[in-house]
Design a protein around this motif. Sequence first.
Motif, short mmCIF file in Angstrom:
data_model
loop_
_atom_site.label_atom_id
_atom_site.label_comp_id
_atom_site.label_asym_id
_atom_site.label_seq_id
_atom_site.Cartn_x
_atom_site.Cartn_y
_atom_site.Cartn_z
N ARG A 1 -4.86 -3.64 -7.30
CA ARG A 1 -6.30 -3.83 -7.26
C ARG A 1 -7.06 -2.49 -7.14
O ARG A 1 -8.19 -2.38 -7.60
N THR A 2 -6.43 -1.48 -6.54
CA THR A 2 -7.07 -0.18 -6.38
C THR A 2 -6.11 0.91 -6.82
O THR A 2 -4.97 0.98 -6.35
N LEU B 1 -6.85 -5.31 -11.39
CA LEU B 1 -7.42 -4.01 -11.04
C LEU B 1 -8.94 -4.11 -10.91
O LEU B 1 -9.64 -4.52 -11.84
N LYS C 1 0.84 -1.19 0.00
CA LYS C 1 0.00 0.00 0.00
C LYS C 1 0.88 1.25 0.00
O LYS C 1 1.76 1.39 0.85
N ASP D 1 -2.69 5.28 -4.03
CA ASP D 1 -3.50 6.51 -3.98
C ASP D 1 -2.63 7.70 -4.33
O ASP D 1 -1.75 8.09 -3.56
N SER E 1 -10.29 5.05 -9.89
CA SER E 1 -10.98 6.30 -9.59
C SER E 1 -10.31 7.46 -10.31
O SER E 1 -9.12 7.70 -10.15
N THR F 1 -10.70 -1.41 -8.79
CA THR F 1 -11.18 -0.04 -8.60
C THR F 1 -10.24 0.95 -9.27
O THR F 1 -9.04 0.98 -8.97
N MET G 1 -6.17 5.08 -7.28
CA MET G 1 -6.88 6.32 -7.03
C MET G 1 -6.13 7.47 -7.71
O MET G 1 -5.01 7.82 -7.30
N TYR H 1 -2.52 -1.43 -3.59
CA TYR H 1 -3.29 -0.20 -3.38
C TYR H 1 -2.39 1.00 -3.62
O TYR H 1 -1.32 1.13 -3.01
#
Length: 327
Positions: free
Chosen positions: A289-290, A311, A244, A269, A315, A313, A292, A267
């Motif tokens: 997987r996420t 993947l 992360k 962001d 955004s 999500t 942002m 993850y």
Amino acid sequence: THLNPRYRRSEVVQVLPSPSLKTLSISPWFAFYLRNSELASAPSFRIIDLTYNHPKEKRLKLLEPCLAFVPPLSRLDSLRTLHLSGGLLDTLMDAQLHTLSHLKHVRLDSNSFLAFPLEVLSLPHLTNLDLSHNQIFYGNLSFPPYTSLRELQVDDNHFNIQMNFVTNFPLLRSLSARRNSLQSLPSRLSVMTKLRMLNVASNEISYVPSKCLDGLSCLEELTLANNRLTLLPDIFTSLTSLRKFRASSNTLLVLPQSLGHLYSLTYLDLSFNKLGFLPTTMKALTSLRTLMLGHNRLTEIPSWIYSLQELVTLSLPTNLLEVIPSG
């Protein structure tokens, strides 16, 4: 045993020396009715919780305010956990901690410490220390390496520039230093090779030394969110376990090519920055997987994003996208 104000003081004094008493949790303010000698009268204690024991009412007349200072604890040689949160402590000088060979968990958050309490380093097996919500500002301390500490929380203090003293905890696994005034990460952070979690969100960090994260192959979670970063050096090559990564709410303009070396990343962001494009090396983030990416300056979505099979999500609100390529 949890002691509430409904107990008479004489009843409390009778209970404390009980050899079967393992846990002492005293309601707010009630600790002030115990003499120091009585608090240390039960060597069988394993857990003492004196959280938020301080006189909030000025009319309360107290002869021995336990949580304005720590009484000698040398007789409590079975103690494993000590919670002294929410008091008026600014020193541990009289606590005689060096004899507490089993003490592992100490909470000193929400007190009045102005400096890192070096007295805790006399504890031979301390693993968890919480110093959040104090007023500690001096971070360039010098002391021998202390190898037992595993988790350190210093959120909501006044550390500025760097916290170089944390590198004297080489076996630290978790470090949280949110909401301070840090301007940079410690330059010798790379010596902390067991570190798994590093959270320095909401500081004033504008600079990350180029090699400060080298060798942190155990690091699984890194949070640099809400700082003043405009760029990141190539710091990711050795972060082979990172899962992360949060760098949102900065002013990042570009991303380093080495970001694509985070093969374990799930993850990411990067929202609320100023990114205009993404490096093509990110197509190697096959575990992601996420992702942002909202509130940036992206004008297109690179086609390689659709090759990220894990993947789930993606955004992308508030960008400058004109075309969304079909996948």
